[in-house]
Design a protein around this motif. Structure first.
Motif, PDB file in Angstrom:
ATOM      1  N   LYS B  71       0.944  -1.102   0.003  1.00 31.59           N
ATOM      2  CA  LYS B  71       0.106  -0.195   0.272  1.00 31.59           C
ATOM      3  C   LYS B  71       0.527   1.297  -0.127  1.00 31.59           C
ATOM      4  O   LYS B  71       0.096   2.759   0.015  1.00 31.59           O
ATOM      5  CB  LYS B  71      -0.560   0.558   1.037  1.00 31.59           C
ATOM      6  CG  LYS B  71      -2.169  -0.780   1.209  1.00 31.59           C
ATOM      7  CD  LYS B  71      -3.001  -0.369   2.399  1.00 31.59           C
ATOM      8  CE  LYS B  71      -3.721  -2.077   2.562  1.00 31.59           C
ATOM      9  NZ  LYS B  71      -4.766  -1.985   3.453  1.00 31.59           N
ATOM     10  N   GLU B  72       2.282   1.144  -0.173  1.00 33.19           N
ATOM     11  CA  GLU B  72       3.019   2.878   0.260  1.00 33.19           C
ATOM     12  C   GLU B  72       3.892   2.704  -0.579  1.00 33.19           C
ATOM     13  O   GLU B  72       4.407   1.837  -1.788  1.00 33.19           O
ATOM     14  CB  GLU B  72       3.967   2.440   1.602  1.00 33.19           C
ATOM     15  CG  GLU B  72       3.200   1.649   3.214  1.00 33.19           C
ATOM     16  CD  GLU B  72       2.712   2.823   3.382  1.00 33.19           C
ATOM     17  OE1 GLU B  72       3.123   4.414   2.601  1.00 33.19           O
ATOM     18  OE2 GLU B  72       1.680   2.622   4.092  1.00 33.19           O
ATOM     19  N   ALA B  73       3.497   3.674  -1.375  1.00 37.15           N
ATOM     20  CA  ALA B  73       4.169   4.332  -2.877  1.00 37.15           C
ATOM     21  C   ALA B  73       5.947   3.749  -2.092  1.00 37.15           C
ATOM     22  O   ALA B  73       6.795   3.718  -2.781  1.00 37.15           O
ATOM     23  CB  ALA B  73       3.827   5.726  -3.121  1.00 37.15           C
ATOM     24  N   ASN B  74       6.502   4.661  -1.315  1.00 40.71           N
ATOM     25  CA  ASN B  74       7.449   4.399  -0.157  1.00 40.71           C
ATOM     26  C   ASN B  74       7.863   4.142   0.629  1.00 40.71           C
ATOM     27  O   ASN B  74       7.415   4.561   1.464  1.00 40.71           O
ATOM     28  CB  ASN B  74       8.702   5.792  -1.183  1.00 40.71           C
ATOM     29  CG  ASN B  74       7.927   7.225  -0.838  1.00 40.71           C
ATOM     30  OD1 ASN B  74       7.052   6.688  -0.376  1.00 40.71           O
ATOM     31  ND2 ASN B  74       8.560   8.256  -0.275  1.00 40.71           N
ATOM     32  N   LEU B  75       9.092   3.885   1.121  1.00 42.20           N
ATOM     33  CA  LEU B  75       9.265   3.204   2.490  1.00 42.20           C
ATOM     34  C   LEU B  75      10.256   3.790   3.112  1.00 42.20           C
ATOM     35  O   LEU B  75      10.420   3.926   4.465  1.00 42.20           O
ATOM     36  CB  LEU B  75       9.685   1.999   2.284  1.00 42.20           C
ATOM     37  CG  LEU B  75       8.841   0.772   1.792  1.00 42.20           C
ATOM     38  CD1 LEU B  75       9.751  -1.071   1.879  1.00 42.20           C
ATOM     39  CD2 LEU B  75       7.807   0.075   3.050  1.00 42.20           C
ATOM     40  N   ILE B  76      10.044   5.042   2.365  1.00 42.63           N
ATOM     41  CA  ILE B  76      11.278   6.003   3.283  1.00 42.63           C
ATOM     42  C   ILE B  76      10.505   7.782   3.267  1.00 42.63           C
ATOM     43  O   ILE B  76       9.734   7.594   2.041  1.00 42.63           O
ATOM     44  CB  ILE B  76      12.439   5.870   2.702  1.00 42.63           C
ATOM     45  CG1 ILE B  76      13.257   5.048   3.128  1.00 42.63           C
ATOM     46  CG2 ILE B  76      13.410   7.615   3.651  1.00 42.63           C
ATOM     47  CD1 ILE B  76      14.740   5.054   3.258  1.00 42.63           C
ATOM     48  N   GLU B  77      10.158   8.066   4.392  1.00 43.06           N
ATOM     49  CA  GLU B  77       9.818   9.360   4.057  1.00 43.06           C
ATOM     50  C   GLU B  77      10.367  10.539   5.539  1.00 43.06           C
ATOM     51  O   GLU B  77      10.761  10.548   6.051  1.00 43.06           O
ATOM     52  CB  GLU B  77       7.985   9.433   4.539  1.00 43.06           C
ATOM     53  CG  GLU B  77       7.285  10.153   4.021  1.00 43.06           C
ATOM     54  CD  GLU B  77       5.930  10.691   4.019  1.00 43.06           C
ATOM     55  OE1 GLU B  77       5.366   9.223   3.815  1.00 43.06           O
ATOM     56  OE2 GLU B  77       5.030  11.117   4.385  1.00 43.06           O
ATOM     57  N   CYS B  78      10.228  11.389   4.201  1.00 45.06           N
ATOM     58  CA  CYS B  78      11.212  12.752   5.113  1.00 45.06           C
ATOM     59  C   CYS B  78      10.599  14.399   4.723  1.00 45.06           C
ATOM     60  O   CYS B  78       9.743  14.327   3.950  1.00 45.06           O
ATOM     61  CB  CYS B  78      12.388  12.578   3.873  1.00 45.06           C
ATOM     62  SG  CYS B  78      13.579  11.554   3.449  1.00 45.06           S
TER      63      CYS B  78
END
Lengths: 275, 289
Positions: B71-78
């Motif tokens: 469900k996540e576009a990316n596994l790191i969010e800044c």
């Protein structure tokens, strides 16, 4: 010269033909690796801006307005201040917006209050690249503002399951070329017209103006002042492969080739306008 | 403008000398001295703070959350927050774009995978409390330290949940938590988060980590990425002197760009080694002031 203190509605307004859809099938064209897209360019469409340009390259449509030099109030400045603002029309998908525009608090449902991160990044790239070309000393106590609208974008963001910024770089390339034509149209004194090229370096070599590329590779966007000894004013590389120095040289050379092709087109258009 | 015309001219003339003469007598490849502290935020999985001599300070916190990977576009969010700047200003948005792009392209987020369905998602929050020069390097070095010291709780449930749906459960003992680096060890890879190096271009010289005064007279700026002991993309140029009326600003040439990559390859490793040494030397004393 037109009114410079206020933004008036355009004098040549007309109502668009809403509801008429074009039924022409999109022809699938295959380009050679060293061939760039054909593009349509027109200047001076917006009369109440000092300069304007409109560019179409397949599904990428960009419009740029230049306002300036406009006088400013307040303290004296020796050189004009230069600003760029790039906006996508609200219904246009921005390249990789799922990654870059998350968590921004300026997206509250139906309206937004500021630029998104992608729009800000494009604005900065254009500003950095055009700044060295403008003779700001000629315009003390004034501002030059560039407004970019992305009307349509066909950037591809997915390459075999891995997100890349290839589509973003391709879009920025056309935005930059359109903006420098708009600046030229405004009559603001320039050192040179900035033009740029975008390439992709994959296993088989350099692809100019890449659109449908898959797999791994390095994307490069380089902007030049071709008449001033190919001075590099904008440089942006993305990709996921190991980077060798000779690859960078090849990418810069490829971008230079493309930039010169675009510049030749711009030159012949501007000469035609002038005659 | 923070420099008078005479000061600008003096500074510019000394920077374009061969070899370059910098106001704080640094060599062209030398960074400014910094002071760091790691793992001091009790509520975060990893944290770090870097302070520079000129009073610049940045705190980074890394938090992990269990998410459904699909469900996540990316596994790191800044997220980047700079004191004195609006969150949607061009300055902050660009920092955030650059940092997100850096980690998106170069962080092997596959290793954050817990089970076939679930994964860790890292939230990296950066606060720049004060800064004078362009803070991108400061932020990326601090996030390097924070990521390097991030500990993730030990998974005690099954890693294979394809047949039986099961929520991941973790060991209650925080002492069992493993640093991210341990997740890489089994895969024969060293965990080294990517960093940004800021270079200033003046005359035909390239200078590492320009100070705020140097930024005012630079002809251009370059941001290069250093990852796994070599320079990698993204690489871009930018005007480092934000909100200034820098009349020296002009274009680069191909030689300068190639040289920036060579210098990055040559000296980037030393920066990483220095940061790793900082983590080892960091005592467990909780006093951070």
């Amino acid at each position: 010269m037109s009114e410079r203190r206020r933004l008036l509605g355009p004098a040549n307004t007309f109502i668009p033909n809403i509801g008429i859809t074009s039924t022409t099938e999109e022809a699938v064209k295959t380009r050679k690796r060293d061939e760039i897209r054909k593009f349509f360019l027109k200047t001076g469409l917006i009369e109440n801006a000092n300069g304007s340009a409109y560019l179409e390259a397949d599904g990428t449509i960009v419009q740029v307005l230049v306002f300036g030099p406009r006088p400013i109030r307040g303290s004296f400045i020796e050189r004009a201040s230069f600003s760029v603002e790039c906006k996508f029309l609200p219904h246009i998908a921005q390249p990789n917006e799922g990654i870059f525009n998350t968590g921004s608090n300026n997206n509250n449902g139906n309206y937004r209050t500021g630029l998104t991160n992608i729009e800000q990044k494009i604005s900065s790239y254009i500003e950095t690249s055009l700044l060295p070309s403008i003779i700001l000393e000629k315009y003390p106590k004034s501002t030059i503002d560039v407004f970019i609208t992305v009307i349509s974008s066909d950037s591809i963001e997915d390459h075999g399951g891995k997100t890349t910024n290839s589509g973003l770089l391709n879009l920025v390339n056309w935005v930059l070329n359109c903006s420098s034509v708009a600046l030229a149209d405004s009559g603001i004194e320039l050192k040179d017209i900035v033009s740029s090229g975008v390439v992709r370096l994959d296993k088989e070599g350099i692809v100019l103006d890449p659109q449908e590329t898959g797999g791994e590779g390095i994307d490069g966007l380089v902007s030049f002042m071709n008449l001033r000894n190919d001075e590099i004013v904008g440089f942006w590389m993305e990709g996921d492969e190991d980077l060798e120095e000779k690859d960078v040289e090849r990418i810069i050379d490829g971008c230079n080739t493309m930039s010169k092709k675009i510049r030749a087109n711009i030159n012949s258009y501007l000469l035609e306008q002038a005659s | 403008m923070i420099l008078s015309p005479a000061e600008r001219s003096y500074l510019y003339d000394s920077l374009i000398q061969k070899p370059t003469i910098r106001p704080d007598s640094r060599a062209e490849h030398q960074m400014r001295p910094l002071e760091a502290k790691t793992s001091f935020l009790p509520g975060s999985n990893g944290s770090a703070r870097i302070r520079l001599m000129d009073g610049s300070e940045c705190i980074v916190s890394v938090k992990a959350k269990v998410v459904v990977a699909a469900k996540e576009a990316n596994l790191i969010e800044c997220d980047v927050d700079v004191v004195g700047f609006r969150d949607n200003s061009n300055f902050v948005s660009n920092l955030k774009f650059n940092l997100t792009n850096l980690l998106q392209q170069n962080f092997p987020s596959d290793y954050l995978r817990l089970t076939s369905k679930y994964s860790f998602k890292l939230f990296i929050d950066c606060i720049v409390i004060s800064h004078s020069s362009y803070p991108l390097t400061l932020i990326s070095l601090t996030s390097y330290l924070a990521l390097k010291t991030t500990k993730l709780p030990l998974l005690v449930s099954e890693t294979n949940d394809e047949e039986i749906a099961e929520l991941p459960t973790f060991s209650d003992d925080w002492d069992n938590a493993k640093p991210i680096a341990d997740y890489f060890k089994g895969k024969g890879k060293e965990f080294q988060p990517p960093i940004f190096i800021t270079l200033g271009y003046v005359g035909s010289n390239l200078i590492f980590d320009p100070s705020v005064e140097e930024e005012q007279v630079l002809e251009n700026g370059l941001i290069v990425t250093f990852y796994n002991n070599k320079v990698i993309t993204p690489i871009a140029n930018m005007n480092l002197a934000v909100n200034s009326n820098n009349s020296n600003f002009k274009g680069l040439n191909q030689t300068a760009i190639i040289k920036s990559i060579q210098m990055g390859n040559k000296f980037g490793g030393a920066i990483i080694r220095a940061l790793d040494a900082l983590i080892e030397q960091d005592d467990d004393n909780d006093a951070i002031f």
